[in-house]
Scaffold this active site. Structure first.
Site, PDB file in Angstrom:
ATOM      1  N   HIS A  95       6.974  -1.249 -10.084  1.00  0.00           N
ATOM      2  CA  HIS A  95       6.522  -2.727  -9.890  1.00  0.00           C
ATOM      3  C   HIS A  95       6.103  -3.192 -11.110  1.00  0.00           C
ATOM      4  O   HIS A  95       5.793  -2.946 -12.124  1.00  0.00           O
ATOM      5  CB  HIS A  95       5.082  -2.613  -8.703  1.00  0.00           C
ATOM      6  CG  HIS A  95       4.536  -3.560  -8.648  1.00  0.00           C
ATOM      7  ND1 HIS A  95       3.600  -4.791  -9.337  1.00  0.00           N
ATOM      8  CD2 HIS A  95       4.175  -4.510  -7.590  1.00  0.00           C
ATOM      9  CE1 HIS A  95       3.727  -5.552  -8.518  1.00  0.00           C
ATOM     10  NE2 HIS A  95       3.717  -4.999  -7.089  1.00  0.00           N
ATOM     11  N   GLU A 146      10.853  -8.479  -5.040  1.00  0.00           N
ATOM     12  CA  GLU A 146       9.436  -8.719  -5.774  1.00  0.00           C
ATOM     13  C   GLU A 146       9.171  -9.991  -6.546  1.00  0.00           C
ATOM     14  O   GLU A 146       9.451  -9.696  -8.155  1.00  0.00           O
ATOM     15  CB  GLU A 146       8.225  -8.144  -6.058  1.00  0.00           C
ATOM     16  CG  GLU A 146       7.522  -7.366  -4.538  1.00  0.00           C
ATOM     17  CD  GLU A 146       6.589  -7.170  -4.632  1.00  0.00           C
ATOM     18  OE1 GLU A 146       5.649  -6.963  -3.877  1.00  0.00           O
ATOM     19  OE2 GLU A 146       6.100  -6.289  -6.135  1.00  0.00           O
TER      20      GLU A 146
HETATM   21  P1  PGA Z   1       0.277 -10.020  -3.617  1.00  0.00           P
HETATM   22  O1  PGA Z   1       1.346  -9.148  -3.850  1.00  0.00           O
HETATM   23  O2  PGA Z   1       0.701  -9.613  -2.000  1.00  0.00           O
HETATM   24  O3  PGA Z   1      -0.830 -10.302  -3.612  1.00  0.00           O
HETATM   25  O4  PGA Z   1       1.383 -11.587  -3.825  1.00  0.00           O
HETATM   26  C1  PGA Z   1       2.661  -8.203  -3.861  1.00  0.00           C
HETATM   27  C2  PGA Z   1       3.224  -7.194  -4.426  1.00  0.00           C
HETATM   28  O5  PGA Z   1       2.398  -7.102  -6.271  1.00  0.00           O
HETATM   29  O6  PGA Z   1       3.201  -5.734  -4.334  1.00  0.00           O
END
Ligand code: PGA
Length: 224
Positions: A95, A146
């Site tokens: 992540h 992401e």
């Molecule tokens: P968020 O986080 O939905 O609060 O943007 C997603 C993540 O960091 O996995």
């Protein structure tokens, strides 16, 4: 209809009591068959959450948010894949919050993938650039795209990525990898379908909105 993965990333939130309340309030007991719902809980909650899911026969997969890059042994503070396997079938790796706060590089990410794989745990690997995608091993993975600026808690100016930009990135990933790709970043009940509707996007990784059981239920319902 394509299969979807909708994963909740609770991050460093929830005490045992809070998590129990969440599970009791989570309103969906049956999901559309095409959706695999995954709860990525803190290590401290894996035992309780997996027992609750089992006892109540909830169609939810449980997973961790990180895994040790080593096998079991003298690695103080780490949790090995074999220990996670007792409670969960998924793990989140790489992540952006780990890459930036804990200096986790591609080499470390790949070691973690290897450990998870050898324990038979499914991996959701987060990436934000094609360079990171290029460095992933050629294995069966779920890739979560992401962009860090899309994460709701990343600071002022955080906003969900434009679905067209997501489609473009995912197209490039698919040229290189066989993996399923999901999208993460500020996903909410109103916009989830903008992403799951995209041809090569197979689900969502949900942070902030997964902390509220009603919002998370709505995201699942609205995803198909
Ligand atoms: P968020 O986080 O939905 O609060 O943007 C997603 C993540 O960091 O996995």
């Amino acid at each position: 209809m394509k299969n979807l993965i909708i994963a909740a990333n609770w991050k460093s939130n929830m005490t045992k009591d809070e998590a129990k309340k969440w599970l009791e309030e989570f309103s969906i007991k049956e999901f559309p068959q095409v959706i695999e719902v995954v709860l990525l809980a803190p290590f401290t909650l894996l035992d309780m959450v997996s027992s609750y899911v089992k006892v109540n026969s909830l169609p939810i997969q449980v997973g961790a948010q990180d895994v040790s890059p080593f096998d079991k042994g003298p690695y103080t503070g780490e949790v090995a894949a074999g220990q996670i396997k007792e409670f969960g079938s998924y793990v989140l790796i790489g992540h952006s919050e780990r890459r930036s706060n804990f200096i986790e590089n591609d080499e470390m990410v790949n070691k973690k993938i290897e450990r998870a794989k050898s324990a038979g745990i499914k991996t959701i690997v987060c990436v934000s650039t094609m360079d990171q995608v290029n460095k992933l091993p050629d294995e069966e993975l779920i890739i979560a795209y992401e962009p860090p600026g899309a994460i709701s808690t990343s600071g002022p100016g955080a906003h969900a990525e434009d679905p067209n930009a997501v489609a473009e990135f995912v197209k490039k990933v698919k040229e290189l990898k066989q993996s399923l790709v999901i999208y993460g970043g500020s996903v909410n009940p109103d916009d989830v379908k903008n992403y799951t509707n995209l041809e090569d996007v197979h689900g969502a990784l949900v942070g902030a909105k997964s902390l509220d059981p009603q919002s998370f239920s709505d995201i699942i319902k609205n995803a198909v």
